[in-house]
Structure formats: C-alpha cells, structure tokens
Design a protein around this motif. Structure first.
Motif, PDB file in Angstrom:
ATOM      1  N   ASP A  98      19.568  13.520  47.249  1.00 34.16           N
ATOM      2  CA  ASP A  98      20.870  12.853  47.182  1.00 34.16           C
ATOM      3  C   ASP A  98      20.740  11.680  46.199  1.00 34.16           C
ATOM      4  N   ALA A  99      21.375  11.822  45.042  1.00 34.98           N
ATOM      5  CA  ALA A  99      21.183  10.868  43.953  1.00 34.98           C
ATOM      6  C   ALA A  99      21.493   9.434  44.390  1.00 34.98           C
ATOM      7  N   ASN A 100      22.603   9.234  45.078  1.00 36.88           N
ATOM      8  CA  ASN A 100      22.997   7.873  45.436  1.00 36.88           C
ATOM      9  C   ASN A 100      22.009   7.237  46.409  1.00 36.88           C
ATOM     10  N   GLU A 101      21.509   8.073  47.304  1.00 33.91           N
ATOM     11  CA  GLU A 101      20.533   7.610  48.283  1.00 33.91           C
ATOM     12  C   GLU A 101      19.208   7.241  47.586  1.00 33.91           C
ATOM     13  N   GLU A 102      18.766   8.127  46.700  1.00 32.87           N
ATOM     14  CA  GLU A 102      17.452   7.948  46.071  1.00 32.87           C
ATOM     15  C   GLU A 102      17.418   6.757  45.121  1.00 32.87           C
ATOM     16  N   LYS A 103      18.572   6.354  44.628  1.00 35.49           N
ATOM     17  CA  LYS A 103      18.656   5.259  43.667  1.00 35.49           C
ATOM     18  C   LYS A 103      18.501   3.894  44.331  1.00 35.49           C
ATOM     19  N   LYS A 104      18.599   3.879  45.663  1.00 34.08           N
ATOM     20  CA  LYS A 104      18.568   2.587  46.357  1.00 34.08           C
ATOM     21  C   LYS A 104      17.160   1.995  46.327  1.00 34.08           C
ATOM     22  N   PRO A 105      17.065   0.689  46.047  1.00 37.36           N
ATOM     23  CA  PRO A 105      15.741   0.057  45.995  1.00 37.36           C
ATOM     24  C   PRO A 105      14.898   0.351  47.234  1.00 37.36           C
ATOM     25  N   GLU A 106      15.548   0.374  48.416  1.00 35.41           N
ATOM     26  CA  GLU A 106      14.734   0.584  49.619  1.00 35.41           C
ATOM     27  C   GLU A 106      14.131   1.994  49.672  1.00 35.41           C
ATOM     28  N   LYS A 107      14.684   2.924  48.869  1.00 32.25           N
ATOM     29  CA  LYS A 107      14.076   4.253  48.778  1.00 32.25           C
ATOM     30  C   LYS A 107      13.005   4.274  47.684  1.00 32.25           C
ATOM     31  N   ILE A 108      13.263   3.545  46.603  1.00 29.40           N
ATOM     32  CA  ILE A 108      12.365   3.625  45.444  1.00 29.40           C
ATOM     33  C   ILE A 108      11.076   2.846  45.682  1.00 29.40           C
ATOM     34  N   ILE A 109      11.221   1.653  46.252  1.00 35.26           N
ATOM     35  CA  ILE A 109      10.056   0.769  46.362  1.00 35.26           C
ATOM     36  C   ILE A 109       8.905   1.419  47.138  1.00 35.26           C
ATOM     37  N   PRO A 110       9.173   2.061  48.292  1.00 36.21           N
ATOM     38  CA  PRO A 110       8.051   2.729  48.978  1.00 36.21           C
ATOM     39  C   PRO A 110       7.388   3.821  48.135  1.00 36.21           C
ATOM     40  N   ARG A 111       8.187   4.535  47.363  1.00 34.78           N
ATOM     41  CA  ARG A 111       7.600   5.566  46.499  1.00 34.78           C
ATOM     42  C   ARG A 111       6.637   4.955  45.494  1.00 34.78           C
ATOM     43  N   VAL A 112       7.115   3.886  44.849  1.00 31.41           N
ATOM     44  CA  VAL A 112       6.284   3.249  43.828  1.00 31.41           C
ATOM     45  C   VAL A 112       5.040   2.652  44.479  1.00 31.41           C
ATOM     46  N   LYS A 113       5.225   2.069  45.671  1.00 36.63           N
ATOM     47  CA  LYS A 113       4.079   1.481  46.391  1.00 36.63           C
ATOM     48  C   LYS A 113       3.038   2.542  46.706  1.00 36.63           C
ATOM     49  N   ALA A 114       3.518   3.692  47.165  1.00 36.81           N
ATOM     50  CA  ALA A 114       2.589   4.765  47.510  1.00 36.81           C
ATOM     51  C   ALA A 114       1.806   5.185  46.273  1.00 36.81           C
ATOM     52  N   MET A 115       2.476   5.144  45.139  1.00 34.00           N
ATOM     53  CA  MET A 115       1.831   5.570  43.917  1.00 34.00           C
ATOM     54  C   MET A 115       0.803   4.551  43.441  1.00 34.00           C
ATOM     55  N   LEU A 116       1.166   3.272  43.507  1.00 34.21           N
ATOM     56  CA  LEU A 116       0.315   2.237  42.917  1.00 34.21           C
ATOM     57  C   LEU A 116      -0.749   1.739  43.883  1.00 34.21           C
ATOM     58  N   GLY A 117      -0.597   2.046  45.140  1.00 31.50           N
ATOM     59  CA  GLY A 117      -1.436   1.399  46.145  1.00 31.50           C
ATOM     60  C   GLY A 117      -0.703   0.147  46.559  1.00 31.50           C
ATOM     61  N   ASP A 118      -0.788  -0.184  47.836  1.00 37.63           N
ATOM     62  CA  ASP A 118       0.085  -1.183  48.417  1.00 37.63           C
ATOM     63  C   ASP A 118      -0.039  -2.576  47.833  1.00 37.63           C
ATOM     64  N   ASP A 119      -1.208  -2.921  47.292  1.00 39.33           N
ATOM     65  CA  ASP A 119      -1.445  -4.326  47.001  1.00 39.33           C
ATOM     66  C   ASP A 119      -0.969  -4.754  45.618  1.00 39.33           C
ATOM     67  N   ARG A 120      -0.613  -3.800  44.777  1.00 39.15           N
ATOM     68  CA  ARG A 120      -0.247  -4.208  43.429  1.00 39.15           C
ATOM     69  C   ARG A 120       1.192  -4.746  43.402  1.00 39.15           C
ATOM     70  N   GLU A 121       1.358  -5.874  42.751  1.00 35.46           N
ATOM     71  CA  GLU A 121       2.695  -6.460  42.715  1.00 35.46           C
ATOM     72  C   GLU A 121       3.510  -5.868  41.577  1.00 35.46           C
ATOM     73  N   PHE A 122       4.738  -5.568  41.876  1.00 31.98           N
ATOM     74  CA  PHE A 122       5.614  -5.053  40.832  1.00 31.98           C
ATOM     75  C   PHE A 122       7.040  -5.432  41.155  1.00 31.98           C
ATOM     76  N   GLU A 123       7.867  -5.366  40.148  1.00 26.30           N
ATOM     77  CA  GLU A 123       9.291  -5.578  40.367  1.00 26.30           C
ATOM     78  C   GLU A 123      10.040  -4.415  39.787  1.00 26.30           C
ATOM     79  N   LEU A 124      11.048  -3.981  40.488  1.00 24.97           N
ATOM     80  CA  LEU A 124      11.853  -2.876  40.014  1.00 24.97           C
ATOM     81  C   LEU A 124      12.913  -3.418  39.051  1.00 24.97           C
TER      82      LEU A 124
END
Ligand SMILES: Cc1cc2nc3c(=O)[nH]c(=O)nc-3n(C[C@H](O)[C@H](O)[C@H](O)COP(=O)(O)OP(=O)(O)OC[C@H]3O[C@@H](n4cnc5c(N)ncnc54)[C@H](O)[C@@H]3O)c2cc1C
Lengths: 63, 537
Positions: free
Chosen positions: B256-282
């Motif tokens: 669902d495009a609108n759902e997936e675009k939400k920061p609260e959906k994206i941030i966990p994905r990126v965190k899982a990819m980078l490992g939890d401790d790396r700081e990033f900003e969307l």
C-alpha cells in the motif's frame, strides 16, 4: 551442430542411476534447485544457442 | 525534511504576449523543464534556435529521483557547458557489489577506460542537475524559460501548432513551428495528439528513500537479492553527494503506497538494514510502480517527443534520464537544419528511426533486468536463485555473467541508420558508422585538451592526413576539416588507436558527435555524397 538424440552416454543405466542417486535425501525444493543449477551448468557447457533452443523445444518449452 | 538542499523557487513572470493578447509564432516551444526539456533548451541555444520553455511548476525535481549519470550524457552536457559542474559535485563510483541473502555473491568493476574526460558514472541528485541547467539557461538569451505555464491543449495545423497555455493570469494562445514534448511519463501532450504508449507494466512497487548519514561505506553500488533485513525482496544502496544515501526497497505487488511512505514504516526498514545503532535522518521518500513502454512514433506532425514522454523504462540500469539526454543530442541539430531550410523535413524522421531503435534497446535491457530482479513465477525465481548460488563459486564465471541487477546504461549505436554511409574500406576497432565518437586526450596549440571538446555542434571532417581542402559542403551544410597534426596534436597516439587511423584516414562526424562515414583517404566526391546522406538529402 544440431541436438544429438542418439545415445551418447556409455553405460546408460549407470548414468541414470547416478542422476537419480545424486538427489537422494533431497526434498522437492532442494531437488528442484539442483535441477536448475544443472540446467544452467550444462547449457553453458553446450554454449551453442541453436542446440540449446532445440533442446528447449524437444523438452516441450514454448520457443 | 530536506536538510541538505533548499529548493529554489523560480519567479513566475507574465509574458508580453499574454499581457498584450497578441498571438506570437515561435520557432520552438519546449513543454516541460525536467532534465530533458532543460537539456533541449541548452542544445537549442547552442544551435542558436530561439525557444520558449513552459513548465507548470516553479522549482526543480522534488526528491533525488534519477541518481546515476553515465559517460555519454555527461559528454553531451559537457558540450552544453554544464558537464564539468555536474562531475565536480557528483560522486564517482566504479565498483558494484551484488549480495545474495547474507553473502557477497560477486562484484563487478565498471572498468572505466583511461584517457576520457568524463567518468564512467557519477551519482548526483536530480535537483542539482536541474538547478545547474537552469543557472546556465539564465546566461543564454535564446531561451525564454517560463515557470507556472501549463500547456492545456494543442491543435495541429499544416506547418505549425496552436497551444493553449494557462498561467496564474489566465489562459492565452501561442503558436509554434515545432513543439517538443518533454512533459514526462504522464505526458499530457501524448494524449492531446492521440499517441499510443504501450508496453509492459510491472506489478512490483518500490520504496525509494533518501537518507542522510555519515557512513564510512565505500562509494560503491550495493545490490541485495533476498537479504535477511528485507526477506524475499531486493534492495539497492547508492551514495549521493552531501552524505545523502539512496535506498530502494522492493515492496512486492500488494504493498500500500500511502502506508509504506509513512516515516514510521520506513524508519524500521532502514534501521534493520543499517543495524540499529547507526544514526540517520530520512530526507525524502516515495513509492513507485513502473512500466517499460514507448510511444509509437516520436513525431506527430509538428509535435516531437523526447525523454520520459517518449519512453519509460524500469529504474534498473539508470536509463531514464540518460537515454532522454541522448534523444535531445540526436534531435536538435536535425531540427536546426530543417528550421533553416538546409535539410528536408525527412531528416526529422531519422530522429524517430534512430531513437526508437535506441529506446527498444533500452526497453529490452531494462525488461530483462526487471524479470531477473522480480521473477514472475516460482520456477523463474528458482532459476534466479540457482544463478545467484552458482555465482558465488569463484570458478563459475559464467553464472556471474547471468546475474542481472541492472546493466548500466550504454549508448546504442545507430548501426542500421539510413543516415550512415557503409564502410567500403576495412577498419578495425569499434568506431563503426552510427557510433558515438570516442574521446581522447589531444593538444591544441600546445595545451592539453580533449578531442570531444573540439567537435560537435556542426559536421566535422577528422583528417589523419593532409586534407586538400578546408571544408566540404552539401548545399549550405558544410563539414569543416579538423586535421590531426595541424589543428590538434595526438602525441600519445590514443586518438589514432581508437579510430584505427592510418595516414590519410578521414572520418565524417555528425553534429551530435556520431560517425556518419569513414574512409582510408580524402575523396571530396565521396565525402559530399556521405554528407548529403547524413542530412537525408
Ligand atoms: C519517483 C521517481 C523515481 C525515479 N528514480 C529514477 C532513478 O533512480 N534513476 C533514473 O535514471 N531515473 C529515475 N526516475 C526517472 C527520471 O527521473 C526520469 O527519467 C527523468 O526525470 C525524465 O526526465 P523528463 O524531463 O523526460 O521528465 P520529468 O522529469 O518528468 O519532467 C517533466 C516536466 O514537465 C512538466 N510538465 C508536465 N506536464 C506539463 C504541462 N502540461 N505543461 C507544462 N509543464 C508540464 C513537469 O512539471 C516536469 O517539470 C525516477 C522517476 C520518479 C518519478
């Protein structure tokens, strides 16, 4: 060159057993994966696209 | 959002013609100020064609969108004086790594050829690209760039088109001898002229996220098939300037495009990819679904199509913007000759011939990559995974050749073009008629220079011997001699090697830096005939 349909393997019975045995203990998914690898390895060995295409056809492929 | 880039807001200015309600006839109106429309405006100015550019917006591309630019478009932009700035800002890369599950499957090197001015590939956010072109256009009196001008309708007449345009001040009418539609994948102009846009739609959706982080990752292209942090799907990571990283997540067809675009959906994905401790900003995110399709004809009467309005490809292999720039490179010199009455209108049809051929080549490449990355059946997925597993075997070079995470954009030579004169002499190497010219380091008046900077914009006769004349003409079109050893020095012999030249070898080069014909000697009659052919006379 065209696809060789004459018997080309010495001791066909032994070859067939070796083929079947090579998948002993595999479940369907593992055997399917192995078959794919086998197709890729053998196709690359043959190399000739005409021969491969003929084999795809003989095997019932939509080519 | 947008910590690293502030969006320019370009002023809307009411045009004189709208104010005075006087319908004016323009030589060229370009619809759309995306990367392709802006490139077209620069090239039109380079050929001294006055043009008006209409864009319904008043800023550059929102979000990074296109990221990778390949050598050939950079060479085109260099001809238009914006290439060096892009390369200076962009990040260069040449190593690509492909991972399968949690392992490195293989890596490839773009193996850039030495002795070229432009690099094999740079990464740069699309907004920078557009901003630099808008800056350059500001210096060019031939271009009238109008923001907040939306094309509403087109009516085709025999030798011109009538445009209805809407601005904040209302609706007005303009006329144009030629209209160039660079209005993107959802082109309104396409439907206005009734063009067909057909091909294949892909079900899968992709999430693209621009993330700001300070990371010590090397500047490489990383592609994952089925990684543990995003099972069953693919992920791409690319570095951009300003510590911005581009991440593409494949989402599958039911996302669902609108759902997936939400920061609260994206941030966990990126965190899982980078490992939890790396700081990033969307910084920016978008979900898209893509198609591989092209227009049935690049010309409808007085309306021409270029860029995404003419062809849409999947993002794998970074072909969208790259190929669109080459459309413009191909078109504008032809348009110039036709506008000036120096070539028949059929020269414009060679634009469709050459660029539809290139578009089909791109579509084929991008469809193949898409089929590999997003297998459509259980059995094709099995073959894909089998290929990736085999590719890990250091001995299985053949399997690595089959892995397709996007073949990078290369120019398509116009090998079958009706503008080419076929070789009658024997040549080695790759500079066949229809091919874009290779670059080489040369010297001009004792100073270091690049070959491609010496040609382009008009026909050139590259002569590796003493030419008996200074130019050869067909009608008012003339090809000027550029003599190696006199006008340019080839001290290292790289130019001669790349063009398989012997003393006397002569190349006829088109204004878009493509080979039209070549001979082992300098025969004026043959050259004039080839020149006529190259302008469709
Ligand atoms: C979300 C997204 C991600 C992408 N990612 C990549 C990528 O990773 N790599 C890659 O190579 N490519 C990517 N692309 C594609 C790439 O951005 C395009 O190939 C490129 O922008 C094409 O340029 P264009 O000038 O043809 O069209 P566009 O950039 O779409 O520009 C069209 C312009 O026309 C204007 N316009 C439209 N209609 C009218 C009208 N009626 N009147 C006046 N103006 C009008 C629009 O405002 C716009 O400025 C992506 C595209 C999108 C949307």
């Amino acid at each position: 060159m065209s696809l060789n349909l004459n018997s080309n393997i010495a001791d066909p019975d032994a070859f067939y057993k070796e083929l079947i045995d090579s998948q002993r203990g595999m479940d369907d998914a593992q055997a399917a994966m192995m078959n794919c690898k086998l197709v890729l390895l053998l196709a690359n060995h043959i190399g000739d696209r005409e021969v491969i295409r003929e084999a795809l056809k003989r095997a019932g492929g939509a080519v | 959002m947008f910590k690293t880039y502030s969006y320019p807001k370009f002023p809307y200015i009411q045009s004189e013609e709208q104010k005075s309600s006087q319908v004016r006839r323009h030589k060229l109106v370009i619809v759309g100020a995306g990367p392709i429309g802006l490139t077209a405006a620069l090239d039109a100015a380079a050929h001294n064609i006055p043009c008006v550019v209409l864009d319904d917006n008043d800023t550059v591309s929102v979000g990074s969108r296109a990221v990778c630019y390949a050598k050939r478009p950079l060479e085109v932009w260099d001809r238009l004086n914006v290439g060096e700035r892009m390369v200076a800002k962009g990040v260069g890369w040449k190593l690509g790594k492909v991972f399968f599950k949690d392992r490195l499957s293989y890596q490839f090197d773009l193996l850039p050829e030495d002795d070229n001015k432009m690099p094999a590939m740079i990464n740069l956010q699309q907004y920078y690209l557009e901003e630099y072109m808008v800056d350059e256009i500001g210096r060019l009196p031939q271009v009238d760039l109008r923001w907040k001008h939306k094309l509403m309708a087109i009516e085709q007449r025999n030798d011109h088109a009538v445009l209805t345009v809407e601005t904040p001040d209302g609706v007005f009418t303009m006329e144009a001898d030629w209209v160039l539609a660079c209005d993107g994948a959802n082109s309104d102009v396409r439907s206005m002229v009734g063009a067909q846009f057909t091909g294949q739609f892909f079900q899968d959706r992709f999430l693209i996220a621009d993330v700001i982080m300070k990371a010590e990752y090397p500047t490489e292209r990383w592609f994952w098939f089925d990684p543990p942090f995003h099972p069953n799907q693919s992920v791409l990571l690319h570095r951009q300037p300003d510590d911005v990283w581009r991440i593409d997540f494949q989402l599958g067809w039911d996302a669902d495009a609108n759902e997936e675009k939400k920061p609260e959906k994206i941030i966990p994905r990126v965190k899982a990819m980078l490992g939890d401790d790396r700081e990033f900003e969307l910084e920016w995110a978008s979900v898209y679904q893509f198609a591989c399709r092209r227009i049935d004809d690049f010309r409808y009467g007085r309306v021409l199509f270029a860029g995404d309005s003419a062809h849409q490809v999947s993002p794998f292999g970074a072909r969208g913007a790259n190929t669109g720039v080459q459309d413009i490179d191909n078109l504008i010199w032809k348009l110039k000759l036709v506008i000036e009455g120096d070539a028949p209108i059929t020269l414009i049809d060679s634009y469709n011939e050459e660029r539809a051929f290139a578009a089909d080549d791109n579509l084929l490449n991008s469809t193949r990559a898409t089929d590999f990355i997003t297998p459509k059946s259980a059995s094709s997925r099995l073959y894909r995974d089998a290929t990736l597993q085999l590719a890990e075997d250091p001995d299985a070079e053949f399997a690595r050749k089959l892995v397709n995470s996007g073949r990078l954009s290369m120019p398509t030579p116009y090998v079958h073009s009706s503008l080419n004169t076929q070789d009658e002499d024997v040549f080695g190497g790759g500079m066949h008629p229809g091919t874009n010219c290779a670059d080489a380091p040369v010297k001009v008046q004792g100073k270091d220079a690049w070959f491609l900077n010496q040609i382009g914009g008009q026909f050139t006769l590259l002569s590796f011997g003493t030419a008996p004349v200074e130019s050869v003409a067909h009608g008012r079109v003339s090809a000027k001699v550029l003599q190696v050893g006199r006008d340019i020095a080839d001290e290292k012999g790289i130019l001669a090697a790349r063009y398989d030249a012997a003393p006397g070898t002569t190349y006829l080069i088109r204004p878009d830096q493509h080979v039209a014909a070549r001979w082992r000697g300098f025969d004026e009659t043959k050259i004039a005939r080839a020149l006529a052919r190259a302008v469709a006379a």
